[in-house]
Write a protein that holds these residues in place. Structure first.
Motif, PDB file in Angstrom:
ATOM      1  N   ASP A 216     -71.915  37.330  16.217  1.00 24.47           N
ATOM      2  CA  ASP A 216     -72.033  35.919  16.562  1.00 24.47           C
ATOM      3  C   ASP A 216     -70.921  35.145  15.867  1.00 24.47           C
ATOM      4  O   ASP A 216     -71.124  34.495  14.838  1.00 24.47           O
ATOM      5  N   ILE A 217     -69.713  35.235  16.416  1.00 26.83           N
ATOM      6  CA  ILE A 217     -68.540  34.526  15.900  1.00 26.83           C
ATOM      7  C   ILE A 217     -67.731  34.012  17.076  1.00 26.83           C
ATOM      8  O   ILE A 217     -67.928  34.440  18.218  1.00 26.83           O
ATOM      9  N   GLU A 218     -66.789  33.102  16.812  1.00 24.91           N
ATOM     10  CA  GLU A 218     -66.035  32.509  17.905  1.00 24.91           C
ATOM     11  C   GLU A 218     -64.620  33.064  18.057  1.00 24.91           C
ATOM     12  O   GLU A 218     -63.925  32.725  19.011  1.00 24.91           O
ATOM     13  N   VAL A 219     -64.182  33.909  17.138  1.00 28.75           N
ATOM     14  CA  VAL A 219     -62.820  34.430  17.175  1.00 28.75           C
ATOM     15  C   VAL A 219     -62.816  35.906  17.571  1.00 28.75           C
ATOM     16  O   VAL A 219     -63.859  36.520  17.758  1.00 28.75           O
ATOM     17  N   GLU A 220     -61.621  36.486  17.664  1.00 31.67           N
ATOM     18  CA  GLU A 220     -61.486  37.867  18.121  1.00 31.67           C
ATOM     19  C   GLU A 220     -61.889  38.860  17.025  1.00 31.67           C
ATOM     20  O   GLU A 220     -61.531  38.704  15.865  1.00 31.67           O
ATOM     21  N   ASN A 221     -62.641  39.883  17.438  1.00 28.72           N
ATOM     22  CA  ASN A 221     -62.962  40.979  16.515  1.00 28.72           C
ATOM     23  C   ASN A 221     -62.812  42.337  17.198  1.00 28.72           C
ATOM     24  O   ASN A 221     -63.227  43.353  16.643  1.00 28.72           O
ATOM     25  N   ASP A 222     -62.179  42.348  18.375  1.00 23.64           N
ATOM     26  CA  ASP A 222     -61.887  43.598  19.071  1.00 23.64           C
ATOM     27  C   ASP A 222     -60.652  43.340  19.935  1.00 23.64           C
ATOM     28  O   ASP A 222     -60.661  42.433  20.774  1.00 23.64           O
ATOM     29  N   VAL A 223     -59.586  44.116  19.706  1.00 36.74           N
ATOM     30  CA  VAL A 223     -58.303  43.837  20.360  1.00 36.74           C
ATOM     31  C   VAL A 223     -57.650  45.121  20.847  1.00 36.74           C
ATOM     32  O   VAL A 223     -57.618  46.124  20.123  1.00 36.74           O
ATOM     33  N   THR A 224     -57.134  45.081  22.061  1.00 33.43           N
ATOM     34  CA  THR A 224     -56.261  46.129  22.583  1.00 33.43           C
ATOM     35  C   THR A 224     -55.007  45.454  23.119  1.00 33.43           C
ATOM     36  O   THR A 224     -55.094  44.565  23.972  1.00 33.43           O
ATOM     37  N   ALA A 225     -53.853  45.858  22.603  1.00 40.05           N
ATOM     38  CA  ALA A 225     -52.592  45.232  23.008  1.00 40.05           C
ATOM     39  C   ALA A 225     -51.592  46.300  23.426  1.00 40.05           C
ATOM     40  O   ALA A 225     -51.546  47.395  22.849  1.00 40.05           O
ATOM     41  N   TYR A 226     -50.796  45.948  24.413  1.00 40.96           N
ATOM     42  CA  TYR A 226     -49.734  46.832  24.916  1.00 40.96           C
ATOM     43  C   TYR A 226     -48.417  46.070  24.834  1.00 40.96           C
ATOM     44  O   TYR A 226     -48.321  44.923  25.276  1.00 40.96           O
ATOM     45  N   ALA A 227     -47.388  46.706  24.262  1.00 40.32           N
ATOM     46  CA  ALA A 227     -46.103  46.049  24.083  1.00 40.32           C
ATOM     47  C   ALA A 227     -44.975  46.901  24.648  1.00 40.32           C
ATOM     48  O   ALA A 227     -45.060  48.141  24.664  1.00 40.32           O
ATOM     49  N   GLU A 228     -43.930  46.226  25.104  1.00 40.88           N
ATOM     50  CA  GLU A 228     -42.742  46.902  25.620  1.00 40.88           C
ATOM     51  C   GLU A 228     -41.510  46.438  24.848  1.00 40.88           C
ATOM     52  O   GLU A 228     -41.449  45.289  24.381  1.00 40.88           O
ATOM     53  N   TYR A 229     -40.518  47.349  24.749  1.00 41.61           N
ATOM     54  CA  TYR A 229     -39.318  47.103  23.955  1.00 41.61           C
ATOM     55  C   TYR A 229     -38.057  47.174  24.820  1.00 41.61           C
ATOM     56  O   TYR A 229     -38.068  47.764  25.906  1.00 41.61           O
TER      57      TYR A 229
END
Length: 381
Positions: A216-229
């Motif tokens: 019960d929080i308002e911010v992110e606590n699970d993240v998946t990110a994909y980046a390109e170079y």
């Protein structure tokens, strides 16, 4: 100057930790002479704990104006790091800030400008840069040991936090109080190491932040990110505070092999020849390059926070290069800002980041945040 007289701004968990190291006598050339905190209870603790050997002040201005300090350590909540640093630079102080550098890149850029104009030493407590494992990783990549970097995968989900943790402070895990969740609180070290060890920043990113997943929080606590170079490399970054048990595994793959760090061990998978060269000469359908597996020996314990404090002290007294220049705090923060913005816009985000757009979107969340600051925010992690 024969020693650096330190003052600490904010003596919550992190500030009191720095105070303990400085008063232990472990840091050559350093002495703790003053602390300050908005909370009366913290000031009372400091007076009792230090027994009068360290001056105690209500605010940073009074502490700095006392003439008792040469350098300050900023250990306030996240939003206060840039403003406290800028004020200290204006008064001629050397400044060491806790992570993260700030909450949004624009305010950190202003801090960096103030640092450059001051001519003083500016560092950030990226204590994981002192870890022999990550120092070795950076050296191996820079030397070309695994060739050109092609892929980076980091799963860092061993940040387990309960609802009780989030309920321990009204400011915690809110947009107005903390400015984010796992990316801004737990992961700044990994976001820094991601780009510091590889020497690369992405050109664009697509992220999926889940807000209040299983909590019960308002911010992110699970993240998946994909980046390109720019060179065609890709990266995946996964983090969470609700996985049990969690994982901390970093893989960096290149054209000549792969490095894996997990459970405080490093393994090098070294190709006998560059993959592109092997592919060009090979005529067999299911052949693969010869690979050597090398378990790299441990390089000893990490000096962590004490290492950063010693390095910063040496930089002030001796001109020793900083292991973690404060100006570099903007890089890891940019990665977390990009992840937030990509999620909010439900789209790809290009880097360099549109910092004004990120700030505007963040302000929308702050405006509706549950946290409303009615009293000083106690600094804890």
């Amino acid at each position: 100057m024969s020693q650096v007289r330190y003052g600490i701004i904010g003596i919550g968990n992190m500030g009191s930790g720095h105070a303990s190291i400085l008063t232990s006598g472990k840091i050559n050339g350093a002495v703790l002479t003053a602390v300050c905190d908005e909370f009366e209870s913290k000031r009372d603790w400091a007076k009792e704990h230090f027994g009068g050997s360290v001056a105690v002040f209500e605010n940073a201005d009074a502490m700095i104006d006392s003439g008792l300090v040469d350098a300050v350590i900023v250990a306030t909540p996240h939003y206060g790091h840039p403003s406290e640093a800028i004020a200290a630079f204006a008064k001629g102080m050397h400044v060491l800030i806790e992570k993260p550098a700030g909450v949004y890149a624009k305010q950190v850029r202003e801090m960096n400008d103030a640092a450059a104009a001051s001519g003083r030493k500016f560092g950030i407590v990226y204590n994981q840069r002192m870890n022999p494992l990550y120092k070795k990783l950076r050296e191996l990549i820079a030397s070309g040991e695994i060739g050109e970097v092609r892929r980076i995968n980091w799963i860092i989900t061993n940040w387990y936090r309960t609802q009780a943790y989030y309920d321990s402070g009204t400011w915690r895990a809110t947009w107005a109080g903390e400015g984010g969740g796992v990316l801004i609180n737990q992961c700044p070290h990994q976001l820094d190491l991601w780009q510091w060890t590889t020497g690369m920043m992405p050109t664009r990113m697509r992220a999926f932040c889940q807000f209040g997943k299983h909590r019960d929080i308002e911010v992110e606590n699970d993240v998946t990110a994909y980046a390109e170079y720019a060179n065609g490399a890709t990266a995946v970054f996964i983090t969470s505070t609700s996985d049990a048990p969690g994982t901390n595994r970093l893989e960096v793959s290149g054209s000549r092999g792969k490095i894996v760090i997990e459970e405080e061990r490093m393994t090098l998978y070294r190709l006998r020849e560059d993959e592109a060269e092997f592919n060009a000469r090979n005529k067999e359908s299911f052949a693969s390059p010869e690979v050597w597996k090398i378990e790299l020996p441990a390089s000893g314990p990490s000096p962590e926070h004490a290492g950063i404090l010693q390095n910063f002290t040496d930089a002030v007294l001796l001109g020793t290069p900083l292991a973690a220049p404060g100006e570099e705090g903007i890089h890891g923060l940019t990665l977390s800002n990009a992840m937030h913005l990509s999620t909010w816009l439900d789209d790809w985000v290009d880097l360099p980041l549109d910092e004004a757009l990120h700030e505007a979107e963040l302000n929308k969340r702050i405006a509706t945040s549950k946290f409303k600051r009615a009293q000083p925010v106690e600094a804890k992690r």
